[in-house]
Enzyme design. Structure first.
Site, PDB file in Angstrom:
ATOM      1  N   ARG A 149      31.157  39.573  37.963  1.00 32.83           N
ATOM      2  CA  ARG A 149      32.317  40.370  38.374  1.00 32.83           C
ATOM      3  C   ARG A 149      32.366  41.706  37.628  1.00 32.83           C
ATOM      4  O   ARG A 149      32.741  42.731  38.187  1.00 32.83           O
ATOM      5  CB  ARG A 149      33.614  39.574  38.152  1.00 32.83           C
ATOM      6  N   ARG A 167      41.798  32.172  30.007  1.00 38.26           N
ATOM      7  CA  ARG A 167      42.916  32.414  30.925  1.00 38.26           C
ATOM      8  C   ARG A 167      43.314  31.146  31.686  1.00 38.26           C
ATOM      9  O   ARG A 167      42.467  30.431  32.218  1.00 38.26           O
ATOM     10  CB  ARG A 167      42.503  33.514  31.910  1.00 38.26           C
ATOM     11  N   ARG A 214      38.522  48.354  46.159  1.00 40.16           N
ATOM     12  CA  ARG A 214      37.574  47.924  45.140  1.00 40.16           C
ATOM     13  C   ARG A 214      36.201  48.562  45.339  1.00 40.16           C
ATOM     14  O   ARG A 214      35.266  48.218  44.632  1.00 40.16           O
ATOM     15  CB  ARG A 214      37.437  46.409  45.216  1.00 40.16           C
ATOM     16  N   ARG A 269      40.845  29.545  36.880  1.00 39.63           N
ATOM     17  CA  ARG A 269      40.265  30.004  38.142  1.00 39.63           C
ATOM     18  C   ARG A 269      38.790  29.662  38.198  1.00 39.63           C
ATOM     19  O   ARG A 269      38.073  29.787  37.210  1.00 39.63           O
ATOM     20  CB  ARG A 269      40.445  31.523  38.275  1.00 39.63           C
ATOM     21  N   LYS A 291      45.603  43.222  35.035  1.00 38.28           N
ATOM     22  CA  LYS A 291      46.166  43.870  36.234  1.00 38.28           C
ATOM     23  C   LYS A 291      47.274  43.022  36.861  1.00 38.28           C
ATOM     24  O   LYS A 291      48.335  43.530  37.181  1.00 38.28           O
ATOM     25  CB  LYS A 291      45.075  44.125  37.294  1.00 38.28           C
TER      26      LYS A 291
END
Ligand code: AMP
Length: 215
Positions: A172, A127, A88, A161, A13
């Site tokens: 999540r 990531r 969300r 992160r 995203k």
């Protein structure tokens, strides 16, 4: 244009939002980035958000909706915006409808990025994000920077992160299924949803997204 981007964590995203916002000449509004900026500045809002984010949970609506509304009301967003990570849950979607109604404007599209769950976990585990600009995203294996830990674009430091650990990612994903996915049906009933596959090269996905939005 006023667009909402939805998709599970790791769908790309943030990466797609940066390209799309540039192509469409509208600001990219990411509630996750707003929270992270508050955390690094040590604001009260950041302090409140941090424990939820670390646990992979949603930050309470009482904090999130006001923050998103403030950002949407800034002057660069009068002609449109691309929302990344907001709304969300259904309460946020309803609050957004109210905010838009008050402003006499409407959403043009909800772009739904689809990606299989095993791919999500692989993407997030590797990531690495640039401290200077969160749209500079790398992957330890699939998109490695030339020098480890250094952003190819601006030389900034790359970091993982805190909420990208496997345990938090699973949480999540669970939150995505239970809280966020229902907003897709909510928007589908309004005829706003366009779904595209987020698999493939970044520029291919951007091209598919631009095509879908034009329609
Ligand atoms: P993101 O950068 O979009 O992956 O968001 C990172 C984290 O920030 C999420 O896991 C939540 O803890 C928090 N967050 C971001 N956007 C929202 C939102 N709209 N509502 C509640 N929490 C959010």
């Amino acid at each position: 244009m006023r667009i909402v981007l939805v998709g599970p964590p790791g769908a790309g995203k943030g990466t797609q939002a940066a390209y799309l916002a540039k192509n469409l000449d509208i600001p990219h509004i990411s509630t996750g980035d707003l929270f992270r900026a508050n955390i690094s500045q040590g604001t009260a809002l950041g302090v409140e958000a941090q424990s939820y984010m670390k646990a992979g949970q949603l930050v309470p609506d009482s904090v999130t909706i006001g923050m998103a509304q403030d950002r949407m009301e800034q002057s660069d967003a009068v002609n449109g915006f691309l929302l990344d990570g907001f709304p969300r849950n259904l309460a946020q979607a309803e609050a957004l409808d109210e905010i838009l109604k008050e402003g006499g404007v409407q959403l043009d599209a909800v772009l739904d990025l689809e990606v299989p769950e095993d791919e999500v976990v692989k993407r997030i585990a590797g990531r690495r994000i640039c401290r200077n600009d969160s749209s500079h995203v790398f992957h330890a294996i699939y998109n490695a920077p030339a020098a480890e830990g250094v952003c190819d674009v601006c030389g900034g430091e790359l970091y993982q992160r805190e909420d990208d650990s496997e345990e938090t990612v699973r949480k999540r994903l669970e939150v995505y299924h239970t809280e966020t996915e229902p907003i897709i049906d909510y928007y589908r009933a309004q005829g706003l949803v366009v779904t595209i596959s987020a698999l493939g090269k970044v520029d291919e996905v951007t091209a598919k997204a631009m095509d879908a939005l034009k329609k």
